[in-house]
Write an enzyme that holds these catalytic residues in place. Structure first.
Site, PDB file in Angstrom:
ATOM      1  N   LYS A  35       0.799  -1.205   0.000  1.00 61.08           N
ATOM      2  CA  LYS A  35       0.000   0.000   0.000  1.00 61.08           C
ATOM      3  C   LYS A  35       0.844   1.273   0.000  1.00 61.08           C
ATOM      4  O   LYS A  35       0.645   2.163  -0.829  1.00 61.08           O
ATOM      5  CB  LYS A  35      -0.894  -0.009   1.249  1.00 61.08           C
ATOM      6  CG  LYS A  35      -1.785   1.178   1.375  1.00 61.08           C
ATOM      7  CD  LYS A  35      -2.363   1.233   2.765  1.00 61.08           C
ATOM      8  CE  LYS A  35      -1.257   1.512   3.754  1.00 61.08           C
ATOM      9  NZ  LYS A  35      -1.750   1.872   5.093  1.00 61.08           N
ATOM     10  N   THR A  36       1.784   1.328   0.931  1.00 59.44           N
ATOM     11  CA  THR A  36       2.603   2.533   1.038  1.00 59.44           C
ATOM     12  C   THR A  36       3.397   2.761  -0.245  1.00 59.44           C
ATOM     13  O   THR A  36       3.521   3.893  -0.715  1.00 59.44           O
ATOM     14  CB  THR A  36       3.560   2.421   2.240  1.00 59.44           C
ATOM     15  OG1 THR A  36       2.807   1.978   3.372  1.00 59.44           O
ATOM     16  CG2 THR A  36       4.180   3.761   2.554  1.00 59.44           C
ATOM     17  N   ASP A 214      -4.277   8.411   2.825  1.00 62.87           N
ATOM     18  CA  ASP A 214      -3.899   7.089   3.306  1.00 62.87           C
ATOM     19  C   ASP A 214      -4.831   6.696   4.450  1.00 62.87           C
ATOM     20  O   ASP A 214      -5.397   7.554   5.110  1.00 62.87           O
ATOM     21  CB  ASP A 214      -2.445   7.152   3.789  1.00 62.87           C
ATOM     22  CG  ASP A 214      -1.881   5.780   4.037  1.00 62.87           C
ATOM     23  OD1 ASP A 214      -2.521   4.794   3.639  1.00 62.87           O
ATOM     24  OD2 ASP A 214      -0.783   5.689   4.628  1.00 62.87           O
ATOM     25  N   GLU A 215      -4.977   5.402   4.686  1.00 64.30           N
ATOM     26  CA  GLU A 215      -5.805   4.911   5.799  1.00 64.30           C
ATOM     27  C   GLU A 215      -7.210   5.518   5.774  1.00 64.30           C
ATOM     28  O   GLU A 215      -7.728   5.926   6.814  1.00 64.30           O
ATOM     29  CB  GLU A 215      -5.141   5.226   7.149  1.00 64.30           C
ATOM     30  CG  GLU A 215      -3.702   4.787   7.283  1.00 64.30           C
ATOM     31  CD  GLU A 215      -3.527   3.309   7.571  1.00 64.30           C
ATOM     32  OE1 GLU A 215      -4.508   2.539   7.407  1.00 64.30           O
ATOM     33  OE2 GLU A 215      -2.412   2.915   7.922  1.00 64.30           O
ATOM     34  N   GLN A 245      -8.851  -3.110   8.322  1.00 61.43           N
ATOM     35  CA  GLN A 245      -7.904  -2.557   9.283  1.00 61.43           C
ATOM     36  C   GLN A 245      -8.415  -1.281   9.939  1.00 61.43           C
ATOM     37  O   GLN A 245      -7.637  -0.486  10.448  1.00 61.43           O
ATOM     38  CB  GLN A 245      -6.558  -2.293   8.600  1.00 61.43           C
ATOM     39  CG  GLN A 245      -5.876  -3.573   8.145  1.00 61.43           C
ATOM     40  CD  GLN A 245      -4.469  -3.322   7.652  1.00 61.43           C
ATOM     41  OE1 GLN A 245      -3.594  -2.927   8.404  1.00 61.43           O
ATOM     42  NE2 GLN A 245      -4.251  -3.555   6.357  1.00 61.43           N
ATOM     43  N   ARG A 588       1.020  -8.444  10.820  1.00 59.77           N
ATOM     44  CA  ARG A 588       2.326  -7.780  10.901  1.00 59.77           C
ATOM     45  C   ARG A 588       3.444  -8.792  10.742  1.00 59.77           C
ATOM     46  O   ARG A 588       4.589  -8.441  10.483  1.00 59.77           O
ATOM     47  CB  ARG A 588       2.531  -7.081  12.263  1.00 59.77           C
ATOM     48  CG  ARG A 588       1.558  -5.997  12.661  1.00 59.77           C
ATOM     49  CD  ARG A 588       1.403  -4.944  11.643  1.00 59.77           C
ATOM     50  NE  ARG A 588       0.237  -5.240  10.804  1.00 59.77           N
ATOM     51  CZ  ARG A 588       0.024  -4.683   9.629  1.00 59.77           C
ATOM     52  NH1 ARG A 588       0.897  -3.830   9.141  1.00 59.77           N
ATOM     53  NH2 ARG A 588      -1.044  -4.992   8.914  1.00 59.77           N
TER      54      ARG A 588
END
Length: 622
Positions: A35-36, A214-215, A245, A588
């Site tokens: 994503k980043t 983002d997010e 998330q 994670r």
DNA sequence: CCGAAAAAGATTTTT
DNA sequence: TCTTTTTCGG
């Protein structure tokens, strides 16, 4: 730079997201799907395609994410990227208000109240309204104020014993008189200004032609509205997120925002990233099993090519929390002896209180570790005292800061005198500082209190004269000396630690010269930067783990009441959020995840008999 | 007014 | 358990 440099390393879906330049774009990016990278590459691609960096606005949720974004963009797109506006929603709100706050009667040099400031101001309002004995909790009022602003609604729960409005009104009025905004204001006030002023909307619409968020799943109503009112006619809005998330519902975040994006922009391009590059298949399957129990989610299934070893996710049961801690410390020790770097190991828990037992055992095994979160640096008493002095230098109207330090260290000004001063100030409609001298002349304040106030005013004047000519590090070191804070702190039991943190603060303020922007930075960034190359095991809450990755992950306390947390029991929505929290934690892990629960757990000084979290069965796929 | 001692409060997560 | 606020004697 050529197209190929930016696009080479991307898979087809990622490429599609990066190269979609015109019009709205929604990227559903599963955990570990890059994503980043997509966001960074997209920003770099836009610049490469001739978009001016200053026309790009990148909004994130945490400071950590914002910093990372700036660094990686700089590495990719070079110096030009410095003109991209990248930061958190709150930082953007503050930036916006510095320019526009005059429209709602605030100066551009306002200061920002954190939660502690907010609480003590509320407490003072309750006291001054003589509602003390009603045992009305400041926490409830704070919650009301914040929720109102986060959700842009005026609903007030009916089952309250007293009407909270007088308190809220007094709070808002005083906050304004002090030239202060609280966290909620940083989102809410911009919304207010934007919705009332066409010309302001137009200004920011043409300023930022390209917006990246983002997010997006964590945005609340105020953030959503703010965003919608600055999207230009070209609608170059790109939002990235993962409904699985979303873990900030308690703060007003609304997963619905991302799920409704298609309704807001029917023409939107939708890209779904489902290939996971991070975890092994076992870990991913466990996480998918778990999350598939949630009802409100966009259907998707992550997949991975990482085979891994035979058992990549293990659930352990322990007799008590000490056994659990012993196992974690022992296993980490073993991993390190096998040449695993401590920085590749993460230990997560639902609540900060769980870190203590683990810490003891890690110390025992001589394992280096860093605890993230917990007691926040800028919330330490000695630091808050210093910042309060700085705030007073920058803004004499800040009564909250004044109340905090007028008698710190003790200089003979007690509650009685302070109450008198407050009363006069209220009466005259002036700030307390302004009427101090007069109160002494008029003999209203006498004796030791008068002497104390005189010396306090002298100290402030002296500091104020230094402020324009020295850097802030210097200013602070003079401040702790002149005010006597340093001597006071040094003589305390834990004085050494506190002196150390003061030194840290001074060191971190070296070279800073703009007091207002320094204070804003301190208010918005709650943790001092911990060097990330520190070779240590990372301990943190599940919330903090979002966006990070570790080879080995330990998740503690999978017990009913802890994960899911008790406070989520009364609503199915909340339970789903707990499930997402564990999902975030598991995803994670790159190579191995150790989950555990203990039958007996010491919590808040009590022994609790625990039962295993229902999530364990869901993971195992029963 | 100060400081010690007792009582109360808060323990989910963050900007 | 740990921290903050209130109370009370000096």
């Amino acid at each position: 730079m050529k197209d190929s440099n930016i696009l080479d390393s991307l898979n087809p879906d990622q490429k599609r997201a990066v190269t979609h330049v015109k019009g709205p774009l929604l990227v559903f990016a599963g955990a570990g799907s890059g994503k980043t990278r997509v966001i960074i590459h997209r920003a770099a691609y836009l610049i490469h395609k001739g978009v001016k960096p200053y026309e790009i606005l990148c909004l994130t949720f945490t400071n950590k994410a914002a910093t990372e974004m700036k660094q990686r963009l700089q590495a990719m797109a070079g110096i030009r990227s410095a003109n991209v506006w990248a930061g958190t929603f709150h930082a953007f709100g503050a930036w916006f208000l510095r320019r526009e706050a005059s429209r709602i009667g605030y100066p551009g040099s306002f200061i920002i109240y954190d939660e502690t400031d907010q609480r003590s101001l509320i407490r003072r309002c309750i006291k001054d309204l003589n509602l003390n004995k009603n045992r009305i909790k400041d926490s409830i009022i704070a919650w009301l104020i914040n929720t109102k602003k986060d959700t842009l609604s005026n609903k007030i729960p009916e089952h309250l014993e007293i009407d909270p409005m007088p308190i809220i009104n007094m709070y808002e009025k005083r906050k304004m008189a002090y030239s202060a905004f609280d966290f909620g204001d940083l989102l809410y006030r911009p919304c207010q200004i934007l919705s009332n002023h066409q010309e302001v909307r137009d200004k920011y619409k043409s300023m930022f032609r390209y917006i990246l968020v983002d997010e997006y799943q964590d945005t609340n109503m105020a953030q959503y509205k703010m965003l919608m009112s600055i999207i230009g006619r070209e609608k170059n809005i790109c939002v990235v997120g993962d409904d699985d998330q979303s873990i900030y519902g308690w703060r007003g975040a609304d997963v619905g925002n991302i799920l409704r994006f298609k309704d807001d922009f029917p023409e939107a391009e939708v890209v779904t990233l489902e290939q996971n590059y991070r975890s092994t298949l076992d870990i991913l399957n466990a996480a998918s099993n778990l999350i598939s129990n949630n009802r409100t989610r966009a259907p998707k299934r992550l997949w991975s090519n990482n085979k891994g070893e035979e058992e990549d996710l293990i659930v352990n049961e322990f007799a008590d929390d000490e056994d659990e801690a012993g196992f974690v410390a022992y296993t980490i020790g073993k991993l390190i002896s096998q040449d695993v770097s401590p920085s590749n190991i993460g230990v997560f828990y639902r609540i900060n209180a769980l870190s203590r037992v683990i810490e003891e055992d890690l110390v025992g095994e001589d394992i280096p570790y860093v605890v993230y979160g917990g007691m926040r640096f800028y919330e330490r008493r000695e630091i808050k005292d210093i910042l309060a002095y700085l705030r007073l230098i920058a803004n004499p109207m800040d009564e909250e800061a004044l109340t905090r330090v007028i008698n710190t260290p003790p200089r003979g000004i007690g509650n009685k005198s302070l109450d008198k001063l407050h009363a006069i100030a209220q009466d005259k409609g002036l700030s307390t500082i302004e009427i101090m001298n007069k109160a002494i002349e008029d003999n209203i304040i006498k004796g030791s209190a008068a002497k104390g106030i005189k010396s306090f005013l002298t100290i402030l004047d002296t500091l104020r004269s230094y402020a324009p000519v020295v850097d802030i590090g210097d200013l602070i070191s003079r401040l702790v000396d002149i005010t006597g804070l340093q001597d006071m702190v040094a003589s305390e039991i834990d004085g050494f630690d506190r002196i150390t943190s003061i030194k840290e603060l001074i060191a971190s303020a070296r070279g800073e010269t703009d007091l207002v922007s320094y204070l804003e930075q301190k208010a918005l960034i709650s943790n001092i930067d911990i060097p990330k190359n520190a070779d240590a095991v990372s301990l943190m809450t599940l919330h903090m783990s979002k966006g990070l990755e570790f080879d080995y992950v330990f998740i503690l306390g999978l017990e009913e009441g802890l994960l899911p947390h008790v406070r989520s029991f009364d609503s199915g929505e909340a339970i789903e959020e707990e499930r997402r929290l564990l999902y975030v934690g598991i995803t994670r892990a790159k190579r191995k995840a150790f989950l555990s629960w203990a039958r007996i757990r010491g919590l808040y000084g009590r022994e609790m008999f625990q039962s295993p979290s229902g999530f364990i069965r869901e993971i195992e796929g029963f």
